[in-house]
Design a protein around this motif. Sequence first.
Motif, PDB file in Angstrom:
ATOM      1  N   CYS A  73       4.008   2.412  -7.070  1.00  0.00           N
ATOM      2  CA  CYS A  73       5.143   2.733  -6.189  1.00  0.00           C
ATOM      3  C   CYS A  73       6.283   3.897  -6.565  1.00  0.00           C
ATOM      4  N   GLU A  76      10.561   4.398  -9.678  1.00  0.00           N
ATOM      5  CA  GLU A  76      10.561   4.510 -10.681  1.00  0.00           C
ATOM      6  C   GLU A  76      10.656   5.766 -10.979  1.00  0.00           C
ATOM      7  N   CYS A  83      12.190   2.908  -2.964  1.00  0.00           N
ATOM      8  CA  CYS A  83      10.494   2.917  -3.128  1.00  0.00           C
ATOM      9  C   CYS A  83       9.253   3.613  -2.237  1.00  0.00           C
ATOM     10  N   SER A 122       3.326  -1.963  -4.765  1.00  0.00           N
ATOM     11  CA  SER A 122       3.822  -2.781  -4.843  1.00  0.00           C
ATOM     12  C   SER A 122       5.179  -2.195  -3.932  1.00  0.00           C
ATOM     13  N   LYS A 152       6.113 -10.022  -1.299  1.00  0.00           N
ATOM     14  CA  LYS A 152       7.523  -9.543  -2.429  1.00  0.00           C
ATOM     15  C   LYS A 152       8.572 -10.039  -1.776  1.00  0.00           C
ATOM     16  N   GLN A 178      11.616  -5.343   1.555  1.00  0.00           N
ATOM     17  CA  GLN A 178      11.056  -6.907   0.995  1.00  0.00           C
ATOM     18  C   GLN A 178      11.054  -7.754   1.903  1.00  0.00           C
ATOM     19  N   LYS A 206       5.382 -12.651  -5.021  1.00  0.00           N
ATOM     20  CA  LYS A 206       6.440 -11.749  -6.709  1.00  0.00           C
ATOM     21  C   LYS A 206       7.528 -12.798  -5.779  1.00  0.00           C
ATOM     22  N   TYR A 229       3.338 -13.332 -10.539  1.00  0.00           N
ATOM     23  CA  TYR A 229       3.581 -12.136 -10.726  1.00  0.00           C
ATOM     24  C   TYR A 229       4.668 -13.219 -11.542  1.00  0.00           C
ATOM     25  N   TYR A 271       5.089 -11.625 -18.887  1.00  0.00           N
ATOM     26  CA  TYR A 271       6.127 -10.447 -20.042  1.00  0.00           C
ATOM     27  C   TYR A 271       5.962 -11.838 -21.117  1.00  0.00           C
TER      28      TYR A 271
END
Length: 283
Positions: A73, A76, A83, A122, A152, A178, A206, A229, A271
Motif C-alpha cells: 500500500c 505509510e 492509499c 491493502s 476491507k 474502502q 478485515k 485480519y 497482533y
Amino acid sequence: MPGVFRHPLSGLPRVAEEALEAGLGGVILFGVLPQEAKDPMGRGAYAEDGVVQRAIRLLKREFPELLVVADTCLCEYTDHGHCGVVKEGPLGFYVDNDATLDLLARTALSQAQAGADVVAPSAMMDGQVKAIREALDRGGFAHVPILSYAVKYASAFYGPFREAAQSAPGFGDRSGYQMDPRAGLWDALREAALDDLEGADMLMVKPALPYLDVLSALKGRFAKPLFAYQVSGEYAMLKAAALKGWLDERRAVLESLFALRRAGAQGILTYYALEAARWLKEA
Ligand code: PBG
Ligand code: ZN
C-alpha cells in the motif's frame, strides 16, 4: 500500545527467532517512516532501498525458512496519508484509482525482487490485484502469490495502527475506496469475486470480529484460502480490558480467534500471534 512495537531493522532477527520458535505461519511487514521521508507519490513504498525492501532482504538472508509477507500500500509513505495518488478536480481533492495502480504494481514488484514470499495489497483500488499480478508475471515472479485484502471496510478499528504508522489521512477519509461498514453481504461477495477473477491466490476479510457474517458468507465459496485480519482496534479492546482486570486475556483472545476459525478463516493475522501460539501450545 502495550505489547506492540515498531521494530528497527536491527530488532528484526529477534522477532524472527521468536516467530519461528512459536511456530507462526509467517510475519507481515509494514513500513514506518518519519514525516519528512514521505512525499505525495509514496516513493518510499517502491524504493529499492525502502525500509520494507531492506527488512525483507535481511529476513530472507538470515531466516530463509520464515515466510515473509509484504503489505502492499502507499499510505505509510504518502505525505497526505491516502492509499493512492491524490489529484484535484472540480469537486475538490480525490484519489485517482487508475493512476495508483501502476505505483502499487511497482511496490509489489520491488517487494518480490527483495525476496517477499507473498504480497498483500491493502489499498482497495479497483483492479489492483490484476495490475499486481501482471507486473509480477512480467517481472519473473509468477510464483509469488497475492494475499488480497479483498473485503476491507472503512473502519474505526484501524485507529491504533494509523497512530503507530502515522498514516492517518491528512484530509478526508478512506470511504471513497474502502467499503461502507453498513453495506450488505452482496457487496462483500462482489468484492471477493472480483479479486478472485483478477487472480488473487488468497482472500482476506478485515476487520475480523465485527464482520463474522462476511467471513461465514465467503466460507467455501471460492477455491482459495480465506483469511481474517484481527486489526489493531480489536487488539486494543482486548488488551485494554485485560489490563483493567475486566477480562481473562488468554481465554478472551483465544475465544475471539476460535470464533474466526469457526466462521471460516483458514488463516488469521493478529497482533496476538506470538502469545496465542504459545497459549495454544500449552493448552
Ligand atoms: C494499509 C493498512 C492499514 C491496515 C493494514 N494495512 C491501515 C488502513 O487501511 O488505514 C490496518 C491494520 C490495523 O488496524 O491493524 N492500507
Ligand atoms: Zn493504505
